[in-house]
Design a protein around this motif. Structure first.
Motif, short mmCIF file in Angstrom:
data_model
loop_
_atom_site.label_atom_id
_atom_site.label_comp_id
_atom_site.label_asym_id
_atom_site.label_seq_id
_atom_site.Cartn_x
_atom_site.Cartn_y
_atom_site.Cartn_z
N TYR A 299 2.69 -9.17 -0.62
CA TYR A 299 2.61 -10.13 -1.88
C TYR A 299 3.14 -11.35 -1.30
N ASN A 300 4.83 -11.01 -0.90
CA ASN A 300 5.40 -11.91 -0.64
C ASN A 300 6.79 -12.21 0.34
N MET A 301 5.75 -11.10 1.89
CA MET A 301 6.82 -10.35 2.67
C MET A 301 5.87 -10.29 3.83
N PRO A 302 5.87 -10.66 5.25
CA PRO A 302 5.30 -10.62 5.96
C PRO A 302 4.54 -9.24 6.20
N ILE A 303 3.60 -9.25 6.74
CA ILE A 303 2.55 -7.79 7.23
C ILE A 303 3.31 -6.95 7.97
N THR A 304 4.48 -7.65 8.79
CA THR A 304 4.54 -6.90 9.90
C THR A 304 5.82 -5.97 9.03
N PHE A 305 6.21 -6.10 7.63
CA PHE A 305 7.37 -5.03 7.47
C PHE A 305 7.00 -3.95 6.44
N PHE A 306 4.90 -3.83 6.60
CA PHE A 306 4.99 -2.91 6.45
C PHE A 306 5.43 -1.64 5.97
N LEU A 307 5.59 -1.25 7.48
CA LEU A 307 6.59 0.24 7.52
C LEU A 307 7.71 0.51 7.01
N SER A 308 8.68 -1.02 7.24
CA SER A 308 9.93 -0.98 6.99
C SER A 308 9.85 -1.33 5.06
N ILE A 309 9.16 -1.77 4.25
CA ILE A 309 9.08 -1.28 3.18
C ILE A 309 8.99 -0.08 2.48
N PHE A 310 7.54 0.27 3.12
CA PHE A 310 6.97 1.72 3.09
C PHE A 310 8.50 2.82 3.29
N ALA A 311 8.86 2.69 4.08
CA ALA A 311 10.08 3.95 4.51
C ALA A 311 10.96 3.74 3.55
N GLY A 312 11.09 2.39 3.08
CA GLY A 312 11.85 2.53 1.79
C GLY A 312 11.69 2.81 0.93
N ALA A 313 10.40 2.43 0.38
CA ALA A 313 10.22 3.01 -1.25
C ALA A 313 9.79 4.70 -0.94
N LEU A 314 9.89 5.51 0.63
CA LEU A 314 9.52 6.65 0.94
C LEU A 314 10.98 7.06 0.12
N ILE A 315 12.50 6.81 1.19
CA ILE A 315 13.99 6.42 0.55
C ILE A 315 13.90 6.94 -1.25
N PHE A 316 13.46 5.72 -1.50
CA PHE A 316 13.34 5.89 -2.89
C PHE A 316 13.35 6.99 -3.82
N GLY A 317 11.95 6.97 -3.06
CA GLY A 317 11.43 8.44 -4.28
C GLY A 317 11.98 9.59 -4.18
N TYR A 318 12.33 10.02 -2.89
CA TYR A 318 13.02 10.71 -2.31
C TYR A 318 14.61 11.34 -3.25
N THR A 319 15.46 9.32 -3.56
CA THR A 319 15.94 9.55 -4.37
C THR A 319 15.88 10.74 -5.71
N ARG A 320 15.00 9.35 -5.93
CA ARG A 320 14.47 9.97 -8.11
C ARG A 320 14.05 11.30 -8.03
N ILE A 321 13.94 11.88 -6.68
CA ILE A 321 13.01 13.23 -7.63
C ILE A 321 14.39 14.20 -7.04
#
Length: 180
Positions: free
Chosen positions: A133-155
């Protein structure tokens, strides 16, 4: 009468301080409660909290961006009250509504525990969509990678560790706010 240039500089400094506080502390805590608090074993209360916050984040942000941001003008207090007030107000209503469906939620337990990978990726996708919503679509993969890292850390490490990692991540990626 106050000098308009001094007032503009003061507003800019207020916004900078608020953005640093918002980006580095508030957002990571709220986002982790939204997108990763319910990860791991099934817990209806955690699911209700996460579900309510995820929906309220998306609804509030869209209302803010498309309707009320201009209404708030340059008043920082209005921006803060509106954005966070609507997030918490909508989340509280959604939590109460979902509390009416506790029995139905418990039926999800088997599915939740047998398909944790689906829940994990769904959490990462929703987190990424919120940030697009507030970042360019070009950041999609980097944000998704960060989300995966955060999820892995949580688990693997736990909820406190993922909050600390998210705070550190946002701190390092927002250093430009301090430099400018």
């Amino acid at each position: 009468m106050p000098n308009p240039i001094n007032r503009l500089t003061h507003l800019t400094n207020e916004w900078k301080a608020w953005n640093i506080f918002h980006v580095i502390l508030l957002s990571p805590v709220l986002e982790e409660f939204s997108y990763r608090y319910a990860l791991c074993s099934f817990n209806t209360t955690k699911i209700k909290i996460s579900f309510s916050l995820i929906l309220s984040f998306h609804i509030s942000y869209l209302l803010y961006v498309y309707k009320f941001r201009l209404f708030c003008g340059t008043d920082l207090v209005f921006h803060i009250l509106f954005l966070y007030g609507t997030i918490f107000f909508i989340a509280a209503i959604l939590f109460l509504i979902t509390s009416l469906f506790n029995k139905q939620l418990t039926r999800l337990e088997n599915t939740w525990n047998t398909h944790p990978t689906v829940i994990f990726y769904l959490s990462a996708i929703l987190f990424t969509i919120y940030h697009i919503y507030n970042m360019p679509i070009t950041f999609f993969l980097s944000i998704f990678a960060g989300a995966l890292i955060f999820g892995y850390t949580r688990i693997r490490l736990g909820f406190g560790y993922v909050i600390a990692l998210h705070v550190l991540w946002n701190l390092l990626t927002s250093l430009r706010l301090w430099i400018s």
